[in-house]
Design an enzyme around this catalytic site. Structure first.
Site, PDB file in Angstrom:
ATOM      1  N   ASP A 297       0.839  -1.204   0.000  1.00 50.31           N
ATOM      2  CA  ASP A 297       0.000   0.000   0.000  1.00 50.31           C
ATOM      3  C   ASP A 297       0.874   1.255   0.000  1.00 50.31           C
ATOM      4  OD1 ASP A 297      -2.069   1.769   0.335  1.00 50.31           O
ATOM      5  OD2 ASP A 297      -2.909   0.787   2.104  1.00 50.31           O
TER       6      ASP A 297
ATOM      7  N   ASP B 124     -10.499   4.239  -1.567  1.00 57.01           N
ATOM      8  CA  ASP B 124     -11.108   3.207  -0.711  1.00 57.01           C
ATOM      9  C   ASP B 124     -12.626   3.087  -0.875  1.00 57.01           C
ATOM     10  OD1 ASP B 124      -8.543   3.024   0.182  1.00 57.01           O
ATOM     11  OD2 ASP B 124      -9.046   3.219   2.304  1.00 57.01           O
TER      12      ASP B 124
HETATM   13  C1  GLA Z   1      -5.474   2.238   2.761  1.00 55.17           C
HETATM   14  C2  GLA Z   1      -5.984   1.082   1.897  1.00 55.17           C
HETATM   15  C3  GLA Z   1      -7.018   0.297   2.686  1.00 55.17           C
HETATM   16  C4  GLA Z   1      -6.406  -0.227   3.977  1.00 55.17           C
HETATM   17  C5  GLA Z   1      -5.817   0.931   4.794  1.00 55.17           C
HETATM   18  C6  GLA Z   1      -5.009   0.429   5.971  1.00 55.17           C
HETATM   19  O1  GLA Z   1      -6.474   3.183   3.023  1.00 55.17           O
HETATM   20  O2  GLA Z   1      -6.539   1.570   0.706  1.00 55.17           O
HETATM   21  O3  GLA Z   1      -7.483  -0.794   1.909  1.00 55.17           O
HETATM   22  O4  GLA Z   1      -5.398  -1.162   3.675  1.00 55.17           O
HETATM   23  O5  GLA Z   1      -4.945   1.744   3.996  1.00 55.17           O
HETATM   24  O6  GLA Z   1      -4.392   1.465   6.686  1.00 55.17           O
END
Ligand code: GLA
Length: 408
Positions: free
Chosen positions: A158, A229
């Site tokens: 990520d 997200d």
């Molecule tokens: C980002 C990702 C999410 C999750 C969070 C965790 O927002 O897009 O899917 O993994 O980080 O902190």
């Protein structure tokens, strides 16, 4: 495209050298092609959408137990993925340890494996993860080896702090240089994972930046998030689904567009919304990572998540992502080509009226179909025959999903 491919080869060569110079314990050379993983979109469960930063070792074990007890594992949900907030501190040798919520990662991985499941983990190319925990920057090879030692089968990577702490700092106001840094970071972890010799699904999470679908597969990406997200909210789910239009050609066996993890069973989504969300993800050949509270799953949610015929659409061996063929008023019509000449058609009342304002008349001609079409309604299990102009009554945010096999 060509320049991207050339660039990726250069980066791969460079990072292979770096990995080799750090003496990976791998039996395979870094250049060896990774064994085939994700030939169909990965299926499993991930901790983030329900537990977020509260997740513990016990929650992961419970999820594994529930995947078995509910029949989800046997329906295809095999990855149990720990998302952010498992990370502790690095020791004097740079080895990362889990935090007090996760006392023993190897034991946890063994537990998950003993249930006939696989286990996934999460990190960031930056110094910190999105929740502010330890990332993998400058420890990529070490972390990849640690994952392999623990028996990890899936890695979500990520972007998070890499943007501010590396891209912006090293190349201020220089967009293309920033993108190169991002490419290199994903390539570096890809090489580090491959060099362990352990097959691991490699999931890119950088929210679709720089048309990730164009370059992720050449850096070893098996799936890549295409958007920001998801949340358990119909409007958000619908916007994300709509943003997949045009990305169909980038998806296929081993490399998938990822519209984010499922929210089925979360928040206050209605039954119809849960059903439509699951249908859309199946039409999109999306990874199916459930994100709900498995020990407290309601029967109607279990029925959605374990509908084998809808799962079969998602997992179809042709791996061809569906398309939104047309929209009329508040209704969208999606079609997906399946192996053996079969078709899936999904009609969704995306709007806010309980029923579409005017009866919706399905045009088979717009789908390139002529004459009556007989198939199976995959949510009722009944046979259905569609004619040109078929009038359909769909509740607010509900869906009709029909599979039509080739020989009629
Ligand atoms: C980002 C990702 C999410 C999750 C969070 C965790 O927002 O897009 O899917 O993994 O980080 O902190």
């Amino acid at each position: 495209m060509r320049s991207v491919v050339l660039f990726s080869s250069a980066i791969l060569a460079l990072t292979s050298f770096t990995a080799a110079s750090q003496k990976p314990t791998a039996s395979k050379t870094p250049e060896a092609p990774s064994p085939a993983v994700a030939l169909t979109p990965p299926m499993g469960w991930n901790s983030w959408n329900f537990f977020a930063e509260k997740v513990t070792d016990k929650d992961i074990r419970d999820a594994a137990d529930q995947l078995v007890a509910t029949g989800m594992r046997d329906a295809g949900y095999v990855y149990v993925n720990i998302d952010d907030t498992w990370e502790g501190q690095r020791d004097a040798n740079g080895v990362l340890h889990s935090n007090s919520k996760f006392p023993e990662m190897k034991a946890l991985a063994d537990y998950v494996h003993s249930r006939g499941l696989k286990i996934g983990i999460y990190s960031s190319p930056g110094p910190k993860t999105c929740a502010g925990y330890e990332g993998s920057l400058d420890h990529e090879v070490q972390d990849a080896q640690l994952y392999a030692q623990w028996g990890i089968d899936y890695v979500k990577y990520d972007l998070c702090s890499f943007t501010g702490d590396v891209m912006v700092k090293q190349a201020p106001y220089h967009f293309s240089e920033q993108m190169k840094l991002m490419h290199a970071a994903y390539a570096k972890m890809g090489t580090a994972l491959r060099s362990t010799g352990r097959p691991m699904v490699y999931s890119f999470c950088q929210y679709g930046r720089d048309a990730v679908w164009e370059w992720a597969p050449s850096f070893g990406g098996n799936l890549w998030r295409t958007t920001g997200d998801i949340s358990p909210d119909w409007d958000r789910i619908y916007v994300i689904a709509s943003q997949q239009a045009g990305l169909e050609k980038y998806s296929g066996p081993g490399h998938w567009n990822d519209p984010d993890m499922l929210e089925v069973g979360n928040g206050s989504l209605t039954l119809e919304e849960n059903r439509s969300h699951f249908t859309l993800w199946a039409m999109l050949a999306a990874p199916l990572l459930a994100g709900n509270d498995l020990p407290n799953m309601k029967p109607e949610i279990k029925a959605i998540l374990t509908n084998r015929e809808v799962i079969a659409i998602d997992q179809d061996s042709l791996g061809k992502q569906g398309t939104r063929v047309y929209s009329e008023g508040e209704t969208d019509v999606w079609m997906r080509h399946l192996a053996g000449g079969a078709l899936a058609i999904a009609v969704i009342n995306a709007g806010d009226s309980r029923y579409p304002t005017h009866p919706f008349h399905l045009s088979l001609a717009k789908l390139g179909l002529h004459g009556k079409q007989t198939g199976k309604d995959l949510w009722t299990g009944e046979t259905i025959t569609l004619s040109e102009g078929e009038p359909l009554e769909l509740k607010r945010h509900d869906v009709l999903l029909v599979r039509i096999d080739a020989s009629q």
